[in-house]
Write an enzyme that holds these catalytic residues in place. Sequence first.
Site, PDB file in Angstrom:
ATOM      1  N   MET A 159       0.867  -1.182   0.000  1.00  0.00           N
ATOM      2  CA  MET A 159       0.000   0.000   0.000  1.00  0.00           C
ATOM      3  C   MET A 159       0.898   1.224   0.000  1.00  0.00           C
ATOM      4  O   MET A 159       1.781   1.342   0.851  1.00  0.00           O
ATOM      5  CB  MET A 159      -0.893   0.042   1.247  1.00  0.00           C
ATOM      6  CG  MET A 159      -1.916  -1.047   1.341  1.00  0.00           C
ATOM      7  SD  MET A 159      -2.768  -1.000   2.940  1.00  0.00           S
ATOM      8  CE  MET A 159      -1.475  -1.654   4.016  1.00  0.00           C
ATOM      9  N   HIS A 160       0.675   2.118  -0.928  1.00  0.00           N
ATOM     10  CA  HIS A 160       1.432   3.369  -0.897  1.00  0.00           C
ATOM     11  C   HIS A 160       0.752   4.277   0.119  1.00  0.00           C
ATOM     12  O   HIS A 160      -0.344   4.773  -0.108  1.00  0.00           O
ATOM     13  CB  HIS A 160       1.470   4.032  -2.267  1.00  0.00           C
ATOM     14  CG  HIS A 160       2.488   5.127  -2.356  1.00  0.00           C
ATOM     15  ND1 HIS A 160       3.826   4.858  -2.563  1.00  0.00           N
ATOM     16  CD2 HIS A 160       2.389   6.460  -2.219  1.00  0.00           C
ATOM     17  CE1 HIS A 160       4.500   5.995  -2.573  1.00  0.00           C
ATOM     18  NE2 HIS A 160       3.653   6.980  -2.364  1.00  0.00           N
ATOM     19  N   TYR A 216      -0.285   0.046 -14.743  1.00  0.00           N
ATOM     20  CA  TYR A 216       1.046   0.625 -14.636  1.00  0.00           C
ATOM     21  C   TYR A 216       1.882   0.196 -15.849  1.00  0.00           C
ATOM     22  O   TYR A 216       1.414  -0.542 -16.717  1.00  0.00           O
ATOM     23  CB  TYR A 216       1.696   0.212 -13.323  1.00  0.00           C
ATOM     24  CG  TYR A 216       0.947   0.695 -12.097  1.00  0.00           C
ATOM     25  CD1 TYR A 216       0.574   2.036 -11.966  1.00  0.00           C
ATOM     26  CD2 TYR A 216       0.593  -0.182 -11.072  1.00  0.00           C
ATOM     27  CE1 TYR A 216      -0.117   2.474 -10.845  1.00  0.00           C
ATOM     28  CE2 TYR A 216      -0.096   0.256  -9.947  1.00  0.00           C
ATOM     29  CZ  TYR A 216      -0.454   1.590  -9.844  1.00  0.00           C
ATOM     30  OH  TYR A 216      -1.136   2.029  -8.734  1.00  0.00           O
ATOM     31  N   ARG A 259      -4.822  -2.808 -26.328  1.00  0.00           N
ATOM     32  CA  ARG A 259      -5.373  -1.458 -26.447  1.00  0.00           C
ATOM     33  C   ARG A 259      -4.359  -0.392 -26.062  1.00  0.00           C
ATOM     34  O   ARG A 259      -4.474   0.760 -26.501  1.00  0.00           O
ATOM     35  CB  ARG A 259      -6.639  -1.322 -25.595  1.00  0.00           C
ATOM     36  CG  ARG A 259      -6.420  -1.496 -24.110  1.00  0.00           C
ATOM     37  CD  ARG A 259      -7.725  -1.545 -23.342  1.00  0.00           C
ATOM     38  NE  ARG A 259      -8.336  -0.235 -23.193  1.00  0.00           N
ATOM     39  CZ  ARG A 259      -9.463  -0.012 -22.533  1.00  0.00           C
ATOM     40  NH1 ARG A 259     -10.138  -1.033 -22.024  1.00  0.00           N
ATOM     41  NH2 ARG A 259      -9.937   1.201 -22.401  1.00  0.00           N
ATOM     42  N   GLU A 307      -8.616   1.624 -14.403  1.00  0.00           N
ATOM     43  CA  GLU A 307      -9.657   2.103 -15.318  1.00  0.00           C
ATOM     44  C   GLU A 307     -10.847   1.152 -15.407  1.00  0.00           C
ATOM     45  O   GLU A 307     -11.831   1.464 -16.086  1.00  0.00           O
ATOM     46  CB  GLU A 307      -9.067   2.288 -16.717  1.00  0.00           C
ATOM     47  CG  GLU A 307      -8.016   3.377 -16.804  1.00  0.00           C
ATOM     48  CD  GLU A 307      -7.522   3.574 -18.220  1.00  0.00           C
ATOM     49  OE1 GLU A 307      -8.309   4.067 -19.053  1.00  0.00           O
ATOM     50  OE2 GLU A 307      -6.362   3.246 -18.489  1.00  0.00           O
ATOM     51  N   CYS A 312      -6.864   4.948   8.279  1.00  0.00           N
ATOM     52  CA  CYS A 312      -7.952   3.970   8.319  1.00  0.00           C
ATOM     53  C   CYS A 312      -9.113   4.549   9.101  1.00  0.00           C
ATOM     54  O   CYS A 312      -8.913   5.105  10.185  1.00  0.00           O
ATOM     55  CB  CYS A 312      -7.470   2.677   8.975  1.00  0.00           C
ATOM     56  SG  CYS A 312      -8.754   1.416   9.141  1.00  0.00           S
ATOM     57  N   ASP A 355     -25.987   5.600  26.524  1.00  0.00           N
ATOM     58  CA  ASP A 355     -26.677   5.820  25.262  1.00  0.00           C
ATOM     59  C   ASP A 355     -28.174   5.631  25.479  1.00  0.00           C
ATOM     60  O   ASP A 355     -28.603   4.719  26.196  1.00  0.00           O
ATOM     61  CB  ASP A 355     -26.201   4.881  24.166  1.00  0.00           C
ATOM     62  CG  ASP A 355     -26.539   5.425  22.782  1.00  0.00           C
ATOM     63  OD1 ASP A 355     -25.615   5.917  22.093  1.00  0.00           O
ATOM     64  OD2 ASP A 355     -27.722   5.380  22.379  1.00  0.00           O
ATOM     65  N   LYS A 403     -23.214  -2.987   2.767  1.00  0.00           N
ATOM     66  CA  LYS A 403     -22.483  -2.427   3.903  1.00  0.00           C
ATOM     67  C   LYS A 403     -22.596  -3.313   5.144  1.00  0.00           C
ATOM     68  O   LYS A 403     -22.442  -2.846   6.267  1.00  0.00           O
ATOM     69  CB  LYS A 403     -22.979  -1.011   4.215  1.00  0.00           C
ATOM     70  CG  LYS A 403     -22.567   0.023   3.172  1.00  0.00           C
ATOM     71  CD  LYS A 403     -22.822   1.442   3.643  1.00  0.00           C
ATOM     72  CE  LYS A 403     -22.211   2.457   2.671  1.00  0.00           C
ATOM     73  NZ  LYS A 403     -22.386   3.843   3.131  1.00  0.00           N
ATOM     74  N   GLY A 434     -20.391  13.764  15.527  1.00  0.00           N
ATOM     75  CA  GLY A 434     -21.446  14.505  14.849  1.00  0.00           C
ATOM     76  C   GLY A 434     -21.985  15.649  15.674  1.00  0.00           C
ATOM     77  O   GLY A 434     -22.443  16.652  15.135  1.00  0.00           O
TER      78      GLY A 434
END
Length: 680
Positions: free
Chosen positions: A33-34, A173, A182, A260, A360, A410, A428, A657
């Site tokens: 991972m860069h 790359y 292509r 792409e 993260c 809560d 999700k 929030g």
Amino acid sequence: MTHAQSHPKYPLMFSPLVIRGNRLKNRIIMGSMHSGLEDLPNAAERLSAYFVERVQGGVGMIITGGITPHPSGGRGAKLSEPSEVPMHRAVTDAVHAADPDVKICMQILHSGSIANVREPVGPSPVRSRLAKVPPVELDEAGIEEQIAAFANCAALAVEAGYDGVEIIGSAGYLISTFLVERTNQRTDRWGGSWENRMRFPVEVVKRARAALGDDKILIFRISAMDMLEGGLAWEEVASLAKALEAAGADVISTHFCWHESQVPTIATMVPRAAFAQVTGRLRKVVSIPLITSNRINMPHVAEDVLARGDADLISMARPMLADPEIVKKAWEGREDEINTCIACNQACLDHTFTGQLTSCLVNARACRETEITVAPATTARRIAVVGAGPAGLAYATIASGRGHKVTLFDAAGEIGGQFNLARKIPGKEEFDETIRYFGRMIEVNGIELKLATRVDADMLAAGGFDEIVIATGITPRKPEIAGIDHPKAVRYVDVITGKANVGRTVAIMGAGGIGFDVAELITHAGTPGSLDVDVFAREWGIDFKNHPRGGVTGVVPEVASSGREVWLLQRKASAVGKGLGRTTGWTHRITLQRRGVQMLGGVEYDRIDDEGLHIRVEGEPRLLPVDTVIVCAGQEPARELYGQLVARGLAPQLIGGAYEAAELDAKRAILQATELAVAI
């Protein structure tokens, strides 16, 4: 952390593997991972701390972020001159000092036509849609210069103390652009026939092998299925893998995309280990080990992939951001304490592609190890945290882990806050994991949890707390338009929780992240696409069985209709969805467009009545004759309790929030909570 014996639950994952005399203690790799750390002035210090934390967490081998071998390969971290060796040597020394059994390989990455340089290079002057200009076509001398640069970089990597290199030949790359017709329109010995098109990667591997010597690992990352119309055919992938093995590659690492491509491969709606089957097929073609990757985020998923024979090694990249100790926790039987990668991309890939430091969402310390240090508290304090959403949970668990006595309140009957809405959206479901993790951390850290408890200022003032943290979240904004209380108008919260009925024709007011989530929910046809690989493949037009060119050529995605007619509206005149995540927003737009959702920008809302929603578009009145209007018009901070406490002369902290609710942002909320919790 060494593994001297077999593991009863993960025998394959914790089995050693010897590659060219290098013994890997387990089958888990921290994938490349860069992070952006490579490009900082204090890169050695920052990278060392980042990698060492993962070494201590039990990983078997690390592959660094991409390092360019040549100035044309991209701005940023480079290794082409001896003067650049010391930074890398500091990192490898730190890794080996932390655990001599852990190997570290450097990824050599030349970005080719998508490099962020003034004059990118490539096999042919074919502009990538991700680039501003077409690349300069390499001539024979230029090709030789690039091959020599890869070999030189490999030799310098040895000098820098790396145990080997990974050469990336995928993702659009430089190397991969030689392979695909292509982007390679040459007619000389470097283009045309397949044998000519694969000449460049084979020559790179031959030269790099010679430069590395006999005892260093050479990994080649191949586009096993590039998800590209007109991409590589299966026969080409297989023959390339054989040629690379013959040229001196020790390991083949499989990759499944070009930047792409129009198929999601690592977003949260992708099923776990969806592409490992492609690696398994390629594994039968060569005799060297294969690495698989993509959406393998928990130990049992890795073990299952190994048990099926789909790979020899498992690459976990983003899961190592989410939890540096994922391997150690698996070894110790603490899987329920793993902070699982939810594949949201919001702080990792979205940051990478916008030039920000990678981190993260669920672990704000990732890549900030030297900035956000978690140390035991010098003085234990009694802390009240009000609100068990992402911000409150992060603050409570980190503060309690440092030794503070935390009580978490809560008003709801469960923890999670807005994540309880997110996890109900198809695609999700991974958000369940974050709630599970925080629930376990509440137990481990001895937090006193008081659910279904609506606290007031008097209660908190009388509680004798040293600190009060308000993380009460948001309330949905109610726009001031005529008819907003009409029976047709419903809140997005009520739609997601199933409290509101939704008709066949629907208008969604607001096209931010919540608006898109609601549109996904109400147009979803009920198939578990995010959990089932076959359903996912049909919906995105992937043919795993026959593997046409790129895996997708000629395959038409199947669109399951919900039967609803939906309009997704926004006030802004810009393209609808423009503000979504850089690396995932396009997937949501494509999905909804295929389902026939009509997206309108520049909308003014006039009124809601029995006829439907009356709007104006470019000043022209228009009626949307809908059964239901779902209001997703933003949020307001829920600060009533905070105001009451301040009025009493107390000084509570405000986070999440409740602090800022311009757009729901768990990434910002968790980072803010983390920074405050480590400082108290």
